[in-house]
Scaffold this active site. Structure first.
Site, PDB file in Angstrom:
ATOM      1  CG  HIS A 149       4.495   0.643  -3.760  1.00  0.00           C
ATOM      2  ND1 HIS A 149       5.188  -0.542  -3.756  1.00  0.00           N
ATOM      3  CD2 HIS A 149       4.077   0.822  -5.041  1.00  0.00           C
ATOM      4  CE1 HIS A 149       5.192  -1.062  -4.964  1.00  0.00           C
ATOM      5  NE2 HIS A 149       4.534  -0.249  -5.772  1.00  0.00           N
ATOM      6  CB  CYS A 157       5.138   1.925  -8.423  1.00  0.00           C
ATOM      7  SG  CYS A 157       3.393   2.164  -8.812  1.00  0.00           S
TER       8      CYS A 157
END
Length: 522
Positions: A149, A157
């Site tokens: 992202h 992440c």
């Protein structure tokens, strides 16, 4: 009665919020940023490489190098590297994600479908990696919502800059529009080179990384996407037979040749003395281009002197506004490489000028002095670097001149303070290596450091190798002669394992951003 459905909905929302990146606006909102076109500069790059917007893609990520590669399959039918993007932030350590809340970014082979693309992400734009896959579930790994992202903040992440994420998203969007049903996302701890495998051969994750290398070798040798299967709790790679679940898929000749070359090179590097190391982070890392020049550690200094060697311009990324960077204090120290023994335990270099005594050796010396009634002023230390030996050390052996030698950290399990004096809290931030009392007793016995008197302090130190049949001169002393064999009793203190520092910020605590009401920001 109406309260119960509301309470149930609240519990569902809470469960979703426990996801790693808390990307809870999946599928909602009215953002148009997902329609951002591919930059003209990238389109021109595609043309020079014989690619089109609709050609299939494949993405590879490397934690240690903090880079993400986008590959495209051209008219030749083989994949070629289109562009490399620096990763702005990843969290945890090198190694796979194993459970929810461990802040680990996953490692393995995943498939990204159009349904995993999130145009209304709380983190600008994103796609779900698909963790956990069948391999992860077979190995009992837990967690969800592991994303690639925008926004330079990670709790497990891969975080890119918003601009990089917009470009990657656009490239993937056009590949789906061209007919690709799903692209492969390969996540690695580092580049799968012989040099890295020689260095990290003693890391606890080395067997898993060797399994990942099988898939990497297939792609690099054939420039084709490997079919991924599962055999027990291992990946298998190859063609259609691997996809069908064969535990012994056919290995292409080019793949086998590459593996043989790498294995020979690894053996040569180890034979030449390449040290076995582990890389330790406070909490993940980021590509050096995002760090201020005055804060760059010496390990990254060469990057500024050879910008032309990088596949991206550092000046283009260093000036980007990164927004909220997660745990910036953990990035200050940068990665540290620590030499380890075959069991993955840290090593150090010891010499006579820089002794590291153990509690066991000090206690044995004190008991000996009390029995003799002597007052020792400044004893010297002889560090023994021999491999597994009995705890008892004879005086002739102790009298041998000491030379600088690499030894295991003395009594690290039994003496936590000694361990921390050497490495501080370096290994308290991750899961400590399991204690192995039997192995520790052989590798770092209490007799690893034996205290002996300096020759200048007492006349008895000269004839060190005394026996029960010592010369009359020795018996003329008032004190009866004693055997020179000295036994250093092992420390009876129970093992004191390092306790893992509780996470100060887990995936569940990632602040949730409100869904975007306008096209400006989520």
């Amino acid at each position: 009665m109406a309260v119960r459905p509301l309470a149930a909905a609240s519990l569902v929302a809470l469960a979703i919020s426990l996801g790693a990146c808390q990307d809870s606006t999946f599928g909602g909102g009215g953002s148009t940023r997902h329609l951002t076109p591919i930059p003209q500069k990238t389109l021109a790059l595609m043309q020079t490489k014989g690619m089109s917007q609709g050609d299939p893609i494949l993405i590879r990520a490397y934690k240690k190098e903090a880079e993400m590669e986008v590959w495209k399959r051209g008219s030749s039918g083989q994949y070629a590297l289109l562009k490399t993007f620096p990763i702005c932030r990843w969290s945890g350590q090198l190694g796979p994600k194993t459970k929810q809340g461990d802040r680990q970014a996953p490692e393995g082979f995943y498939t990204i479908t159009p349904g995993q693309m999130n145009p209304n992400s709380s983190y600008y734009l994103s796609f779900d990696t698909g963790y956990p896959n069948a391999f992860d579930r077979a190995n009992g790994r837990t967690g969800n919502y592991i994303m690639v992202h925008g926004t330079c903040s990670s709790a497990g992440c891969f975080a890119m800059t918003d601009e990089s994420m917009a470009e990657i998203y656009a490239i993937a969007r056009e590949a789906f529009a061209g007919g690709q049903r799903g692209f492969q996302f390969q996540s690695y701890p580092f580049r799968m080179t012989a040099q890295n495998f020689a260095k990290f051969r003693n890391d606890p994750n080395a067997p898993f990384w060797k399994n990942l290398k099988e898939g990497s070798d297939y792609f690099e040798a054939l420039k084709d996407e490997p079919r991924v299967g599962l055999c027990g709790n291992r990946y298998v790679f190859g063609g259609a037979d691997a996809a069908a679940g064969s535990c012994s898929p056919k290995v292409d000749t080019l793949v086998a040749e590459k593996r043989d070359r790498d294995n020979r090179e690894i053996a040569e590097l180890v034979g030449k003395g390449t040290a076995a190391t582990r890389v330790v982070y406070d909490d993940g890392g980021q590509n050096p281009v995002f760090r201020q020049q005055q804060q760059q550690p010496s390990a990254f200094a060469s990057l500024t002197n050879a910008e032309e060697a990088l596949p991206y311009a550092p000046k283009d990324y260093a000036r980007h506004h990164l927004g909220e960077v997660s745990r910036p204090e953990t990035l200050a120290a940068g990665p540290r490489e620590i030499e380890v023994d075959p069991k993955g335990r840290p090593l150090m270099t010891a010499s006579i000028e820089a002794p590291i005594p153990t509690k066991a050796a000090a206690a044995a010396l004190a008991r000996k002095d009390e029995r003799k009634g002597n007052r020792r002023e400044e004893p010297s230390l002889v560090a023994q670097a021999a491999p597994a030996t009995p705890a008892a050390v004879t005086a002739p052996e102790a009298a041998k001149p000491a030379t600088p030698a690499r030894i295991a950290v003395a009594d690290a399990d039994g003496d936590m303070s000694a361990y921390q004096k050497v490495f501080g809290n370096l290994f308290n931030k991750g899961t400590p290596a399991p204690a192995t009392p039997a192995a520790d007793a052989a590798t770092a016995p209490a007799a690893a450091a034996v205290m002996v008197p300096e020759p200048s302090k007492t006349a008895r130190a000269a004839p060190v190798a005394k026996t029960a049949h010592a010369a009359p001169a020795a018996q003329s002393r008032k004190e009866p002669a004693k055997p020179a064999r000295v036994e250093a009793k092992p420390d009876t203190k129970p093992d004191a394992k390092a306790e893992s520092r509780p996470e100060t910020r887990t995936e569940a605590k990632m602040p949730a951003k409100a869904p975007e009401k306008t096209a400006a920001k989520n």
